[in-house]
Design a protein around this motif. Sequence first.
Motif, PDB file in Angstrom:
ATOM      1  N   SER A  61       0.839  -1.193   0.000  1.00 35.25           N
ATOM      2  CA  SER A  61       0.000   0.000   0.000  1.00 35.25           C
ATOM      3  C   SER A  61       0.874   1.242   0.000  1.00 35.25           C
ATOM      4  N   ARG A  62       0.232   2.375  -0.214  1.00 35.91           N
ATOM      5  CA  ARG A  62       0.930   3.665  -0.123  1.00 35.91           C
ATOM      6  C   ARG A  62       1.550   3.836   1.253  1.00 35.91           C
ATOM      7  N   ASP A  63       0.809   3.412   2.302  1.00 37.91           N
ATOM      8  CA  ASP A  63       1.321   3.573   3.661  1.00 37.91           C
ATOM      9  C   ASP A  63       2.608   2.793   3.876  1.00 37.91           C
ATOM     10  N   GLU A  64       2.715   1.630   3.263  1.00 37.45           N
ATOM     11  CA  GLU A  64       3.946   0.853   3.416  1.00 37.45           C
ATOM     12  C   GLU A  64       5.127   1.593   2.792  1.00 37.45           C
ATOM     13  N   LEU A  65       4.895   2.189   1.642  1.00 38.96           N
ATOM     14  CA  LEU A  65       5.953   2.980   1.007  1.00 38.96           C
ATOM     15  C   LEU A  65       6.295   4.181   1.875  1.00 38.96           C
ATOM     16  N   LEU A  66       5.284   4.845   2.399  1.00 39.08           N
ATOM     17  CA  LEU A  66       5.501   6.004   3.261  1.00 39.08           C
ATOM     18  C   LEU A  66       6.262   5.606   4.521  1.00 39.08           C
ATOM     19  N   ASN A  67       5.932   4.441   5.094  1.00 38.55           N
ATOM     20  CA  ASN A  67       6.626   3.963   6.288  1.00 38.55           C
ATOM     21  C   ASN A  67       8.106   3.711   6.001  1.00 38.55           C
ATOM     22  N   GLU A  68       8.391   3.147   4.831  1.00 37.59           N
ATOM     23  CA  GLU A  68       9.791   2.885   4.480  1.00 37.59           C
ATOM     24  C   GLU A  68      10.549   4.196   4.297  1.00 37.59           C
ATOM     25  N   VAL A  69       9.910   5.162   3.662  1.00 37.87           N
ATOM     26  CA  VAL A  69      10.539   6.471   3.496  1.00 37.87           C
ATOM     27  C   VAL A  69      10.768   7.127   4.857  1.00 37.87           C
ATOM     28  N   ALA A  70       9.763   7.037   5.741  1.00 37.52           N
ATOM     29  CA  ALA A  70       9.898   7.621   7.081  1.00 37.52           C
ATOM     30  C   ALA A  70      11.035   6.953   7.845  1.00 37.52           C
ATOM     31  N   ARG A  71      11.133   5.631   7.732  1.00 36.09           N
ATOM     32  CA  ARG A  71      12.211   4.912   8.420  1.00 36.09           C
ATOM     33  C   ARG A  71      13.570   5.440   7.980  1.00 36.09           C
ATOM     34  N   ARG A  72      13.739   5.564   6.673  1.00 34.26           N
ATOM     35  CA  ARG A  72      15.015   6.056   6.164  1.00 34.26           C
ATOM     36  C   ARG A  72      15.246   7.518   6.561  1.00 34.26           C
ATOM     37  N   GLY A  73      14.155   8.274   6.604  1.00 31.20           N
ATOM     38  CA  GLY A  73      14.275   9.654   7.047  1.00 31.20           C
ATOM     39  C   GLY A  73      14.761   9.751   8.477  1.00 31.20           C
ATOM     40  N   PHE A  74      14.209   8.921   9.360  1.00 33.87           N
ATOM     41  CA  PHE A  74      14.637   8.938  10.755  1.00 33.87           C
ATOM     42  C   PHE A  74      16.079   8.480  10.905  1.00 33.87           C
ATOM     43  N   LEU A  75      16.507   7.535  10.067  1.00 31.04           N
ATOM     44  CA  LEU A  75      17.904   7.111  10.112  1.00 31.04           C
ATOM     45  C   LEU A  75      18.826   8.269   9.736  1.00 31.04           C
ATOM     46  N   SER A  76      18.484   9.002   8.677  1.00 24.13           N
ATOM     47  CA  SER A  76      19.279  10.156   8.267  1.00 24.13           C
ATOM     48  C   SER A  76      19.228  11.252   9.324  1.00 24.13           C
ATOM     49  N   PHE A  77      18.051  11.458   9.878  1.00 23.85           N
ATOM     50  CA  PHE A  77      17.841  12.457  10.921  1.00 23.85           C
ATOM     51  C   PHE A  77      18.706  12.142  12.138  1.00 23.85           C
ATOM     52  N   GLY A  78      18.658  10.878  12.576  1.00 22.42           N
ATOM     53  CA  GLY A  78      19.467  10.470  13.719  1.00 22.42           C
ATOM     54  C   GLY A  78      20.952  10.637  13.455  1.00 22.42           C
ATOM     55  N   ALA A  79      21.374  10.311  12.231  1.00 19.82           N
ATOM     56  CA  ALA A  79      22.784  10.466  11.882  1.00 19.82           C
ATOM     57  C   ALA A  79      23.204  11.932  11.915  1.00 19.82           C
ATOM     58  N   ALA A  80      22.310  12.820  11.470  1.00 17.01           N
ATOM     59  CA  ALA A  80      22.617  14.256  11.489  1.00 17.01           C
ATOM     60  C   ALA A  80      22.745  14.763  12.924  1.00 17.01           C
ATOM     61  N   LEU A  81      21.869  14.295  13.797  1.00 19.31           N
ATOM     62  CA  LEU A  81      21.946  14.698  15.204  1.00 19.31           C
ATOM     63  C   LEU A  81      23.211  14.147  15.854  1.00 19.31           C
ATOM     64  N   GLU A  82      23.516  12.883  15.560  1.00 15.67           N
ATOM     65  CA  GLU A  82      24.711  12.248  16.126  1.00 15.67           C
ATOM     66  C   GLU A  82      25.971  12.993  15.701  1.00 15.67           C
ATOM     67  N   LYS A  83      26.020  13.366  14.417  1.00 17.36           N
ATOM     68  CA  LYS A  83      27.188  14.094  13.921  1.00 17.36           C
ATOM     69  C   LYS A  83      27.314  15.452  14.599  1.00 17.36           C
ATOM     70  N   ALA A  84      26.192  16.147  14.747  1.00 15.70           N
ATOM     71  CA  ALA A  84      26.216  17.463  15.386  1.00 15.70           C
ATOM     72  C   ALA A  84      26.594  17.356  16.860  1.00 15.70           C
ATOM     73  N   TRP A  85      26.115  16.314  17.509  1.00 17.85           N
ATOM     74  CA  TRP A  85      26.420  16.111  18.929  1.00 17.85           C
ATOM     75  C   TRP A  85      27.905  15.842  19.111  1.00 17.85           C
ATOM     76  N   ASP A  86      28.495  15.043  18.236  1.00 16.74           N
ATOM     77  CA  ASP A  86      29.936  14.796  18.221  1.00 16.74           C
ATOM     78  C   ASP A  86      30.450  14.397  19.602  1.00 16.74           C
ATOM     79  N   GLU A  87      29.704  13.497  20.237  1.00 21.82           N
ATOM     80  CA  GLU A  87      30.089  12.977  21.558  1.00 21.82           C
ATOM     81  C   GLU A  87      30.281  14.081  22.593  1.00 21.82           C
ATOM     82  N   GLY A  88      29.538  15.173  22.415  1.00 19.79           N
ATOM     83  CA  GLY A  88      29.554  16.236  23.420  1.00 19.79           C
ATOM     84  C   GLY A  88      30.774  17.123  23.393  1.00 19.79           C
ATOM     85  N   ARG A  89      31.492  17.142  22.275  1.00 20.90           N
ATOM     86  CA  ARG A  89      32.682  17.992  22.195  1.00 20.90           C
ATOM     87  C   ARG A  89      32.320  19.390  21.692  1.00 20.90           C
ATOM     88  N   PRO A  90      32.985  20.448  22.132  1.00 19.98           N
ATOM     89  CA  PRO A  90      34.008  20.472  23.179  1.00 19.98           C
ATOM     90  C   PRO A  90      33.428  20.411  24.586  1.00 19.98           C
TER      91      PRO A  90
END
Length: 206
Positions: A54-83
């Motif tokens: 269904s359309r929702d399944e496609l949307l769910n897959e896109v959302a999943r990938r979006g959250f993965l990219s989103f999380g990666a962007a936050l992780e990179k910005a956080w940079d383990e709390g440096r400095p």
Amino acid sequence: MTIKRKYHHGALKEALVEAALELLAEGGPANLSLGEAAKRVGVTAAAPYRHFASRDELLNEVARRGFLSFGAALEKAWDEGRPDAATAMWRMCAAYLAFARAEPGLYAAMFGSAASLASEPSADAADHALEILWRSVVAFLQQRGAPAQGARKLALQLWALAHGVAMLAISGHLDAAKGLDPGPVLDAAARNLMEAAVRRAETAPG
């Protein structure tokens, strides 16, 4: 205008996801359908059902990938709390807003559907992003000598704040051209939220 693209045999699923991302960028979630994705890829209307029921399944897959990219962007910005945790947190808030503004259609798909957030793969990816916020809040409180009790609730408040500013920016209510730059709005509000949490901890009965 529909632009058909060629795809290699066996890569239809990836082509459909790519087409969905284009459709979201052009018109948001309302612009997405299996039929339109099929046209964009250049296959029959029945072809997407090999991978998405269904359309929702496609949307769910896109959302999943979006959250993965989103999380990666936050992780990179956080940079383990440096400095230090505070500097990293403000940088992460800026990254949150930058992601939403750069990918408004994808961001709307990620947060605009309860079904997407309820889908287990999407929910896991979203939880990972929240985990990054939670870790940053814990580090911030520890840096200020405050107890980390209630950090998860505070992380949710920070997320709600960032989401609200992001949606106002995407909709055009907050616009630097109008003298309402969403970046400083989010930065000041996030600082006030965290400082208030520290003050409450300092005045709490021992």
